[in-house]
Each structure stands twice: as C-alpha cells, then as structure tokens.
Design a protein around this motif. Structure first.
Motif, PDB file in Angstrom:
ATOM      1  N   PHE A 113      83.142  72.838 180.179  1.00 38.68           N
ATOM      2  CA  PHE A 113      81.936  72.891 180.986  1.00 38.68           C
ATOM      3  C   PHE A 113      81.209  71.557 181.029  1.00 38.68           C
ATOM      4  O   PHE A 113      80.487  71.271 181.964  1.00 38.68           O
ATOM      5  N   LEU A 114      81.363  70.747 180.014  1.00 33.49           N
ATOM      6  CA  LEU A 114      80.694  69.446 179.997  1.00 33.49           C
ATOM      7  C   LEU A 114      81.544  68.358 180.640  1.00 33.49           C
ATOM      8  O   LEU A 114      81.129  67.216 180.691  1.00 33.49           O
ATOM      9  N   ARG A 115      82.715  68.693 181.066  1.00 34.03           N
ATOM     10  CA  ARG A 115      83.647  67.773 181.709  1.00 34.03           C
ATOM     11  C   ARG A 115      84.153  66.733 180.724  1.00 34.03           C
ATOM     12  O   ARG A 115      83.451  66.306 179.827  1.00 34.03           O
ATOM     13  N   MET A 116      85.343  66.312 180.949  1.00 29.25           N
ATOM     14  CA  MET A 116      85.924  65.256 180.125  1.00 29.25           C
ATOM     15  C   MET A 116      86.246  64.106 181.048  1.00 29.25           C
ATOM     16  O   MET A 116      86.800  64.341 182.095  1.00 29.25           O
ATOM     17  N   PRO A 117      86.051  62.889 180.837  1.00 27.25           N
ATOM     18  CA  PRO A 117      85.329  62.311 179.699  1.00 27.25           C
ATOM     19  C   PRO A 117      83.828  62.537 179.841  1.00 27.25           C
ATOM     20  O   PRO A 117      83.336  62.923 180.895  1.00 27.25           O
ATOM     21  N   ASP A 118      83.104  62.267 178.777  1.00 25.31           N
ATOM     22  CA  ASP A 118      81.657  62.467 178.757  1.00 25.31           C
ATOM     23  C   ASP A 118      80.973  61.577 179.786  1.00 25.31           C
ATOM     24  O   ASP A 118      81.354  60.435 179.997  1.00 25.31           O
ATOM     25  N   ALA A 119      79.973  62.140 180.389  1.00 25.93           N
ATOM     26  CA  ALA A 119      79.138  61.388 181.334  1.00 25.93           C
ATOM     27  C   ALA A 119      77.709  61.393 180.800  1.00 25.93           C
ATOM     28  O   ALA A 119      77.329  62.261 180.023  1.00 25.93           O
ATOM     29  N   PHE A 120      76.931  60.427 181.209  1.00 22.72           N
ATOM     30  CA  PHE A 120      75.554  60.341 180.747  1.00 22.72           C
ATOM     31  C   PHE A 120      74.772  61.595 181.131  1.00 22.72           C
ATOM     32  O   PHE A 120      73.912  62.058 180.381  1.00 22.72           O
ATOM     33  N   ALA A 121      75.095  62.164 182.296  1.00 20.48           N
ATOM     34  CA  ALA A 121      74.388  63.358 182.774  1.00 20.48           C
ATOM     35  C   ALA A 121      74.627  64.561 181.862  1.00 20.48           C
ATOM     36  O   ALA A 121      73.815  65.483 181.828  1.00 20.48           O
ATOM     37  N   ASP A 122      75.721  64.544 181.109  1.00 16.77           N
ATOM     38  CA  ASP A 122      76.021  65.661 180.208  1.00 16.77           C
ATOM     39  C   ASP A 122      75.013  65.772 179.072  1.00 16.77           C
ATOM     40  O   ASP A 122      74.885  66.826 178.449  1.00 16.77           O
ATOM     41  N   GLU A 123      74.316  64.700 178.764  1.00 13.38           N
ATOM     42  CA  GLU A 123      73.340  64.700 177.678  1.00 13.38           C
ATOM     43  C   GLU A 123      71.991  65.267 178.120  1.00 13.38           C
ATOM     44  O   GLU A 123      71.107  65.473 177.297  1.00 13.38           O
ATOM     45  N   PRO A 129      69.148  67.721 178.853  1.00  9.92           N
ATOM     46  CA  PRO A 129      68.867  69.038 178.279  1.00  9.92           C
ATOM     47  C   PRO A 129      69.065  70.187 179.265  1.00  9.92           C
ATOM     48  O   PRO A 129      69.471  71.283 178.879  1.00  9.92           O
ATOM     49  N   THR A 130      68.820  69.945 180.530  1.00 11.82           N
ATOM     50  CA  THR A 130      69.024  70.986 181.543  1.00 11.82           C
ATOM     51  C   THR A 130      70.508  71.324 181.659  1.00 11.82           C
ATOM     52  O   THR A 130      70.884  72.501 181.734  1.00 11.82           O
ATOM     53  N   VAL A 131      71.341  70.292 181.654  1.00  8.20           N
ATOM     54  CA  VAL A 131      72.792  70.506 181.720  1.00  8.20           C
ATOM     55  C   VAL A 131      73.257  71.230 180.462  1.00  8.20           C
ATOM     56  O   VAL A 131      74.058  72.173 180.525  1.00  8.20           O
ATOM     57  N   GLN A 132      72.745  70.821 179.314  1.00  5.96           N
ATOM     58  CA  GLN A 132      73.120  71.460 178.050  1.00  5.96           C
ATOM     59  C   GLN A 132      72.760  72.948 178.076  1.00  5.96           C
ATOM     60  O   GLN A 132      73.555  73.796 177.662  1.00  5.96           O
ATOM     61  N   LYS A 133      71.573  73.270 178.551  1.00  8.23           N
ATOM     62  CA  LYS A 133      71.130  74.666 178.623  1.00  8.23           C
ATOM     63  C   LYS A 133      72.003  75.457 179.599  1.00  8.23           C
ATOM     64  O   LYS A 133      72.356  76.610 179.333  1.00  8.23           O
ATOM     65  N   ALA A 134      72.350  74.851 180.720  1.00  7.57           N
ATOM     66  CA  ALA A 134      73.214  75.522 181.698  1.00  7.57           C
ATOM     67  C   ALA A 134      74.587  75.804 181.100  1.00  7.57           C
ATOM     68  O   ALA A 134      75.172  76.869 181.327  1.00  7.57           O
ATOM     69  N   VAL A 135      75.104  74.862 180.331  1.00  4.97           N
ATOM     70  CA  VAL A 135      76.404  75.048 179.680  1.00  4.97           C
ATOM     71  C   VAL A 135      76.336  76.206 178.698  1.00  4.97           C
ATOM     72  O   VAL A 135      77.206  77.083 178.671  1.00  4.97           O
ATOM     73  N   GLU A 136      75.279  76.223 177.874  1.00  8.33           N
ATOM     74  CA  GLU A 136      75.115  77.308 176.903  1.00  8.33           C
ATOM     75  C   GLU A 136      75.027  78.658 177.615  1.00  8.33           C
ATOM     76  O   GLU A 136      75.613  79.644 177.169  1.00  8.33           O
ATOM     77  N   HIS A 137      74.309  78.693 178.741  1.00  3.94           N
ATOM     78  CA  HIS A 137      74.167  79.935 179.512  1.00  3.94           C
ATOM     79  C   HIS A 137      75.530  80.397 180.054  1.00  3.94           C
ATOM     80  O   HIS A 137      75.863  81.586 179.990  1.00  3.94           O
ATOM     81  N   ARG A 138      76.304  79.470 180.569  1.00  2.00           N
ATOM     82  CA  ARG A 138      77.628  79.815 181.112  1.00  2.00           C
ATOM     83  C   ARG A 138      78.560  80.307 180.007  1.00  2.00           C
ATOM     84  O   ARG A 138      79.340  81.246 180.214  1.00  2.00           O
ATOM     85  N   ILE A 139      78.471  79.681 178.839  1.00  2.00           N
ATOM     86  CA  ILE A 139      79.309  80.111 177.721  1.00  2.00           C
ATOM     87  C   ILE A 139      78.934  81.527 177.296  1.00  2.00           C
ATOM     88  O   ILE A 139      79.807  82.364 177.044  1.00  2.00           O
TER      89      ILE A 139
END
Length: 150
Positions: A92-102, A104-114
C-alpha cells in the motif's frame, strides 16, 4: 479373605458393572497380564492419593501432542499474520519509498485499507469461504478492495 504364601492376600470380588469388567479386560489384554493382576493394579491406582497416569497411556500422549501442536500452530499463525501485515503495508505504501508516503494522511489511509483487508479476510474465514469474493462484492472505486461478507 484368605492369606496365601509370600505375603500375598487372596481376595474374591464379584463385579456386576459391565463397563468395569470391559475396562479390566482391556487393561489385562494391553498389558498382557491376567485379569486379577490388572484388577490389582487398578485397585492400587485407585488407592493412591494423587493417581499418576500410566506412562503408556495413549490418550495422555495424544493430549500432550495436541497441546504441543496447538501451541506451535498459534505461534506460526501469529508470525504469518505479522508478515501479512508488513507485506500489505509495503504494497500500500508502494515500493520504492516516496516522500509522500511519510505524510500522516497517507499513513492513516494505509492503516484504514489494511484494517478493511483484514476484516474482509476474517469474514471469509468465518463463513468458510476459501475462494475470493465475486466482483459484486468489490467496493466501487477500489478494484482490489472487497467488502466484508456479512
């Protein structure tokens, strides 16, 4: 009661319970002893304050094996679940890491999807459905995410 030689006592017992008789016959057959020897051992076990299980007791061995298996399976399932969550996070965070992955909104969305993914998987397991849900169960706008089957 009659006293016999070498400190042994002869006792004559009349049994009427068919289960007791069958159990003694089974024990005598398994231990390759006479019925009276099996009865003597059974009486001795019954008179012990804290009866010990027969070391050759198959049921006890099976219970121990099952307990060990359950403990190992629980540990393995915990490891598998942790690995699945880590794989889901990486996907969900995509590989390789991108700055946008850090973000907090993206992090919360990832947790919600998981969480939704885990809920849907748990629902399928509870229903006993090993297959993936049909296209009708998909959530609109998210082609790889499925609704939990209720």
């Amino acid at each position: 009661m009659q006293k016999s030689e070498a400190g042994r006592t002869r006792v004559q017992v009349y049994l009427t319970d068919a289960k007791v008789i069958a159990g003694l016959n089974r024990e005598a057959k398994v231990s390759k002893a006479t019925l009276s020897q099996a009865a003597g051992r059974a009486i001795a076990r019954g008179l012990q304050k804290a009866p010990q299980a027969d070391p050759e007791d198959r049921l006890l061995q099976l219970e121990r094996s099952l307990r060990d298996h359950m403990r190992a399976t629980a540990r393995d399932m915990q490891i598998i679940q942790e690995l699945q969550i880590e794989v889901a996070k990486a996907l969900f965070l995509r590989m390789p890491d991108a700055f946008a992955d850090e973000d907090p909104t993206v992090q919360k969305a990832v947790e919600h999807r998981i969480e939704r993914l885990l809920d849907a998987t748990a629902a399928r397991i509870v229903q006993g459905r090993p297959d993936r849900p049909s296209a009708a169960d998909r959530i609109e706008g998210e082609p790889q995410t499925f609704r939990a089957a209720n």
